[in-house]
Motif scaffolding. Structure first.
Motif, PDB file in Angstrom:
ATOM      1  N   PHE A 133       0.717  -1.275  -0.059  1.00 19.94           N
ATOM      2  CA  PHE A 133      -0.099  -0.137  -0.025  1.00 19.94           C
ATOM      3  C   PHE A 133       0.873   1.251   0.082  1.00 19.94           C
ATOM      4  CE2 PHE A 133       0.536  -1.072   4.335  1.00 19.94           C
ATOM      5  CZ  PHE A 133       0.773   0.180   4.945  1.00 19.94           C
ATOM      6  N   THR A 134       2.243   0.944   0.030  1.00 21.72           N
ATOM      7  CA  THR A 134       2.890   2.366  -0.092  1.00 21.72           C
ATOM      8  C   THR A 134       3.372   3.023  -1.500  1.00 21.72           C
ATOM      9  OG1 THR A 134       5.111   0.744   0.254  1.00 21.72           O
ATOM     10  CG2 THR A 134       4.153   1.926   2.207  1.00 21.72           C
ATOM     11  N   ASP A 135       3.550   1.843  -2.348  1.00 27.01           N
ATOM     12  CA  ASP A 135       3.814   2.230  -3.690  1.00 27.01           C
ATOM     13  C   ASP A 135       4.999   3.117  -3.832  1.00 27.01           C
ATOM     14  OD1 ASP A 135       3.276   2.054  -6.417  1.00 27.01           O
ATOM     15  OD2 ASP A 135       2.305   4.178  -6.563  1.00 27.01           O
ATOM     16  N   ARG A 136       6.499   2.428  -3.094  1.00 28.52           N
ATOM     17  CA  ARG A 136       7.480   3.225  -3.059  1.00 28.52           C
ATOM     18  C   ARG A 136       8.441   1.987  -3.213  1.00 28.52           C
ATOM     19  NH1 ARG A 136       7.692   5.284   2.989  1.00 28.52           N
ATOM     20  NH2 ARG A 136       5.362   5.463   3.260  1.00 28.52           N
ATOM     21  N   ARG A 137       9.659   2.377  -3.504  1.00 28.27           N
ATOM     22  CA  ARG A 137      10.827   1.509  -3.887  1.00 28.27           C
ATOM     23  C   ARG A 137      11.576   0.982  -2.602  1.00 28.27           C
ATOM     24  NH1 ARG A 137      13.482  -0.376  -7.269  1.00 28.27           N
ATOM     25  NH2 ARG A 137      14.242  -0.211  -9.471  1.00 28.27           N
ATOM     26  N   ARG A 138      11.374   1.982  -1.509  1.00 33.00           N
ATOM     27  CA  ARG A 138      12.161   2.213  -0.299  1.00 33.00           C
ATOM     28  C   ARG A 138      11.037   2.213   0.796  1.00 33.00           C
ATOM     29  NH1 ARG A 138      18.018   4.449  -0.053  1.00 33.00           N
ATOM     30  NH2 ARG A 138      17.839   3.232   1.723  1.00 33.00           N
ATOM     31  N   ASN A 139      11.208   1.643   1.957  1.00 30.79           N
ATOM     32  CA  ASN A 139      10.345   1.646   3.069  1.00 30.79           C
ATOM     33  C   ASN A 139       8.956   1.268   2.713  1.00 30.79           C
ATOM     34  OD1 ASN A 139      12.324   2.784   4.778  1.00 30.79           O
ATOM     35  ND2 ASN A 139      12.154   4.997   3.812  1.00 30.79           N
ATOM     36  N   ARG A 140       8.925   0.056   1.877  1.00 34.68           N
ATOM     37  CA  ARG A 140       7.758  -0.393   1.690  1.00 34.68           C
ATOM     38  C   ARG A 140       6.920  -1.218   2.656  1.00 34.68           C
ATOM     39  NH1 ARG A 140       9.546  -4.009  -3.466  1.00 34.68           N
ATOM     40  NH2 ARG A 140       7.388  -4.453  -3.596  1.00 34.68           N
TER      41      ARG A 140
END
Length: 98
Positions: free
Chosen positions: A63-70
């Motif tokens: 649910f974060t849609d990021r590369r880091r700190n997902r």
């Protein structure tokens, strides 16, 4: 019953770390790589291999849609908790309690 359903959905060897993560999700339906690594004793870089079968089965959803700190959530567990909270909220409190 949720864990039984997952046993039919998840495609992984019986000794795969994915099953440890599945068990963790019943206690922590929202997770990140650090939490999974700490709970399973895995290195953070190995967590992504552990969760891949869960994501493919729809057990986990990012649910974060990021590369880091997902971060990921287990929708079925969260839905069950919401239904429980709704039922628990309907109970009347004993008289004299606030």
């Amino acid at each position: 019953s949720i864990r039984s359903e997952w046993s039919e959905q998840i495609v992984a060897r019986r000794d795969a770390a994915a099953w440890k993560v599945a068990d963790l999700l019943l206690r922590h339906p929202v997770v990140d790589a650090t939490l999974i690594a700490n709970a399973t004793g895995s290195a953070v870089q190995n967590v992504y291999r552990s969760i891949a079968p869960l994501v493919e089965a729809g057990v986990l959803v990012e649910f974060t849609d990021r590369r880091r700190n997902r971060a990921w959530r287990a929708p079925v567990v969260l839905d069950a908790l919401d239904r429980f909270a709704a039922r628990a909220g309907r109970r009347r409190r004993p008289s004299g309690s606030s």
